[in-house]
Design an enzyme around this catalytic site. Sequence first.
Site, short mmCIF file in Angstrom:
data_model
loop_
_atom_site.label_atom_id
_atom_site.label_comp_id
_atom_site.label_asym_id
_atom_site.label_seq_id
_atom_site.Cartn_x
_atom_site.Cartn_y
_atom_site.Cartn_z
N THR A 42 35.49 45.23 37.58
CA THR A 42 36.89 44.95 37.29
C THR A 42 37.04 43.64 36.52
OG1 THR A 42 39.08 44.65 38.24
CG2 THR A 42 37.25 43.87 39.56
N TYR A 55 39.05 42.43 47.87
CA TYR A 55 38.61 43.59 47.09
C TYR A 55 37.89 43.13 45.81
CZ TYR A 55 38.93 46.48 42.98
OH TYR A 55 38.61 47.09 41.80
N HIS A 56 38.54 42.25 45.04
CA HIS A 56 37.92 41.81 43.78
C HIS A 56 36.58 41.12 44.07
CE1 HIS A 56 42.11 42.32 42.16
NE2 HIS A 56 41.45 42.69 41.08
N LYS A 72 33.63 43.44 44.29
CA LYS A 72 33.10 43.83 42.99
C LYS A 72 32.10 42.78 42.47
CE LYS A 72 35.49 47.50 41.83
NZ LYS A 72 34.88 48.83 41.89
P1 NAD Z 1 40.91 55.90 43.79
O1 NAD Z 1 41.18 55.30 45.12
O2 NAD Z 1 41.93 56.78 43.18
O3 NAD Z 1 39.51 56.70 43.82
C1 NAD Z 1 38.37 56.25 44.48
C2 NAD Z 1 37.67 57.47 45.07
O4 NAD Z 1 36.46 57.04 45.72
C3 NAD Z 1 38.52 58.17 46.15
O5 NAD Z 1 38.62 59.55 45.86
C4 NAD Z 1 37.76 57.90 47.44
O6 NAD Z 1 37.89 58.95 48.38
C5 NAD Z 1 36.33 57.70 46.95
N1 NAD Z 1 35.50 56.84 47.83
C6 NAD Z 1 35.79 55.60 48.29
N2 NAD Z 1 34.80 55.15 49.08
C7 NAD Z 1 33.86 56.12 49.12
C8 NAD Z 1 32.60 56.25 49.79
N3 NAD Z 1 32.13 55.29 50.59
N4 NAD Z 1 31.88 57.38 49.60
C9 NAD Z 1 32.35 58.38 48.81
N5 NAD Z 1 33.54 58.31 48.16
C10 NAD Z 1 34.28 57.19 48.31
O7 NAD Z 1 40.56 54.67 42.80
P2 NAD Z 1 40.60 54.63 41.19
O8 NAD Z 1 41.88 54.01 40.79
O9 NAD Z 1 40.20 55.92 40.63
O10 NAD Z 1 39.45 53.58 40.92
C11 NAD Z 1 38.12 54.01 40.73
C12 NAD Z 1 37.22 52.83 40.44
O11 NAD Z 1 37.67 52.16 39.28
C13 NAD Z 1 37.18 51.80 41.57
O12 NAD Z 1 35.86 51.34 41.73
C14 NAD Z 1 38.07 50.69 41.06
O13 NAD Z 1 37.65 49.48 41.57
C15 NAD Z 1 37.87 50.78 39.56
N6 NAD Z 1 39.04 50.31 38.81
C16 NAD Z 1 40.25 50.93 38.92
C17 NAD Z 1 41.35 50.46 38.19
C18 NAD Z 1 42.71 51.09 38.27
O14 NAD Z 1 43.65 50.55 37.64
N7 NAD Z 1 42.91 52.19 38.97
C19 NAD Z 1 41.16 49.35 37.35
C20 NAD Z 1 39.92 48.74 37.25
C21 NAD Z 1 38.85 49.22 37.99
N1 USQ Z 2 52.33 42.80 40.06
C1 USQ Z 2 53.67 42.62 39.90
N2 USQ Z 2 54.49 43.58 40.38
C2 USQ Z 2 54.06 44.73 40.97
C3 USQ Z 2 52.66 44.92 41.10
C4 USQ Z 2 51.82 43.93 40.63
O1 USQ Z 2 54.12 41.61 39.35
O2 USQ Z 2 54.88 45.55 41.38
C5 USQ Z 2 51.39 41.78 39.53
C6 USQ Z 2 50.39 41.25 40.55
O3 USQ Z 2 50.90 40.14 41.26
C7 USQ Z 2 49.21 40.90 39.67
C8 USQ Z 2 49.29 41.90 38.54
O4 USQ Z 2 50.61 42.42 38.54
O5 USQ Z 2 49.37 39.62 39.12
C9 USQ Z 2 48.31 43.05 38.67
O6 USQ Z 2 48.49 43.69 39.92
P1 USQ Z 2 48.13 45.24 40.11
O7 USQ Z 2 48.50 45.64 41.49
O8 USQ Z 2 48.68 46.02 38.98
O9 USQ Z 2 46.55 45.22 39.88
P2 USQ Z 2 45.38 44.58 40.75
O10 USQ Z 2 45.79 44.22 42.10
O11 USQ Z 2 44.72 43.51 39.93
O12 USQ Z 2 44.37 45.81 40.89
C10 USQ Z 2 44.31 46.89 39.96
C11 USQ Z 2 43.51 48.01 40.62
C12 USQ Z 2 42.09 47.51 40.87
C13 USQ Z 2 41.50 46.99 39.57
C14 USQ Z 2 42.38 45.94 38.91
C15 USQ Z 2 41.94 45.60 37.51
O13 USQ Z 2 44.13 48.41 41.84
O14 USQ Z 2 41.30 48.57 41.38
O15 USQ Z 2 40.23 46.43 39.84
O16 USQ Z 2 43.70 46.48 38.76
S1 USQ Z 2 42.14 43.88 37.15
O17 USQ Z 2 43.50 43.48 37.49
O18 USQ Z 2 41.86 43.69 35.75
O19 USQ Z 2 41.18 43.19 37.99
#
Ligand code: NAD
Ligand code: USQ
Length: 385
Positions: A144, A181-182, A185
């Site tokens: 991330t 969480y972060h 990663k």
């Molecule tokens: P999500 O929660 O929709 O999907 C994650 C999936 O992984 C789920 O289906 C869950 O059941 C499965 N999972 C979790 N732990 C597991 C385990 N121990 N064994 C098997 N399966 C497991 O999340 P997403 O939004 O699709 O994110 C996917 C990946 O991308 C994550 O690693 C997240 O950190 C990364 N990511 C997401 C975003 C975003 O904006 N959604 C941004 C940056 C990075």
């Molecule tokens: N934020 C608002 N209002 C909202 C939701 C969020 O102002 O209603 C702000 C938060 O305070 C933060 C920013 O928007 O400053 C981003 O928050 P977010 O909830 O959109 O994203 P974040 O918590 O960073 O996490 C999401 C995904 C995570 C991924 C990450 C990418 O859930 O899995 O790793 O985005 S990044 O942000 O580049 O690390």
Amino acid sequence: MRVLVIGGDGYCGWATALHLSNRGYDVGILDNLVRRHWDLELGVETLTPIASIQKRIQRWHDLTGKHIDLFVGDITNYSFLESTLQQFQPDAIAHFGEQRSAPFSMIDREHAVLTQVNNVVGTLNLIYAMREHFPDCHLVKLGTMGEYGTPNIDIEEGYITIEHNGRKDTLPYPKQPGSFYHLSKVHDTHNIHFACRIWGLRATDLNQGIVYGVLTEETGMDEMLINRLDYDGVFGTALNRFCIQAAIAHPLTVYGAGGQTRGFLDIRDTVRCLEIAIANPAERGEFRVFNQFTEQFSVGELALMVKKAGTAMGLNVEINNISNPRIEKEEHYFNAKNTKLLDLGLQPHYLSDSLLDSLLNFAVKYQSRVDNQHILPKVSWGGKS
Ligand code: NAD
Ligand code: USQ
């Protein structure tokens, strides 16, 4: 080429699994479905009605004739993981399978521990299984952008060259993440980097920004293939949340001053970035880092864009700067590099009025499924007072 998509029932993983299958890869999905369980525990549902993973895969097969293998289980269970890999024989593994919400990880000690054990142990199991049985397999791991935090200098792609006391070296870029969480990663990054250095594994860490949107070519083919779209205060992310709030005339929830700036990308680019990384594998022993986002925005800017697009559609959109539940910088420098995926051929879908229109229309279509109780954030970084 055989690709195992871990976390293939989730938002990014489902879209990627279908995209790769469509592009001719032999795809397997591994998922323990725990995300559906966490939704139940929190009492939240995705905006979109998602079918079971078995029905989704069956529908994909009926529509396209393409088969996706399914392995339901947990990667923190080493014997399950080992036997799945031996059965599937992957050439590449796309690893999305983690607990990915920052607020979820900050609920309390239990959720911080759950997040870090799930993510760090799962990934550690994976690199051990690869060393034992598939040392040539390419690991494509979702990291991330938030690993870097918001330093007052430009953010490079994984590494930075530093001169110190007359000597020079290229070293991992410093990390200052903003949630447990972060941090999980960052721990994964260190473990995978170490495994590449000592065992000669090959890995690509995709430091992804915040993903928005819901439709891809494949998930839009049929209602049964619909992707999840989270809007709640725990799993919903900034732009997706704002569009859904606009659709139901809830004021947009900008936290604090709104100057928080992040990298963003369209889910159609997520699936393409995965395809590019898989088609161009890292070398043996190489730990490659790509910053996977296409544009930078502050949350305040995004709210203004949603307000403009919503107003043009006749929606009544207000912006509310509510008290920030997180501890983070609300005004800061942010300039991150993202050239490596572009160099490999990524053609970005930039955020446009038409994308905002389509996301807003999508949100309007499913607005009756929104539970207003779950919009405002309930988790605070300061802990319970
Ligand atoms: P999500 O929660 O929709 O999907 C994650 C999936 O992984 C789920 O289906 C869950 O059941 C499965 N999972 C979790 N732990 C597991 C385990 N121990 N064994 C098997 N399966 C497991 O999340 P997403 O939004 O699709 O994110 C996917 C990946 O991308 C994550 O690693 C997240 O950190 C990364 N990511 C997401 C975003 C975003 O904006 N959604 C941004 C940056 C990075
Ligand atoms: N934020 C608002 N209002 C909202 C939701 C969020 O102002 O209603 C702000 C938060 O305070 C933060 C920013 O928007 O400053 C981003 O928050 P977010 O909830 O959109 O994203 P974040 O918590 O960073 O996490 C999401 C995904 C995570 C991924 C990450 C990418 O859930 O899995 O790793 O985005 S990044 O942000 O580049 O690390």
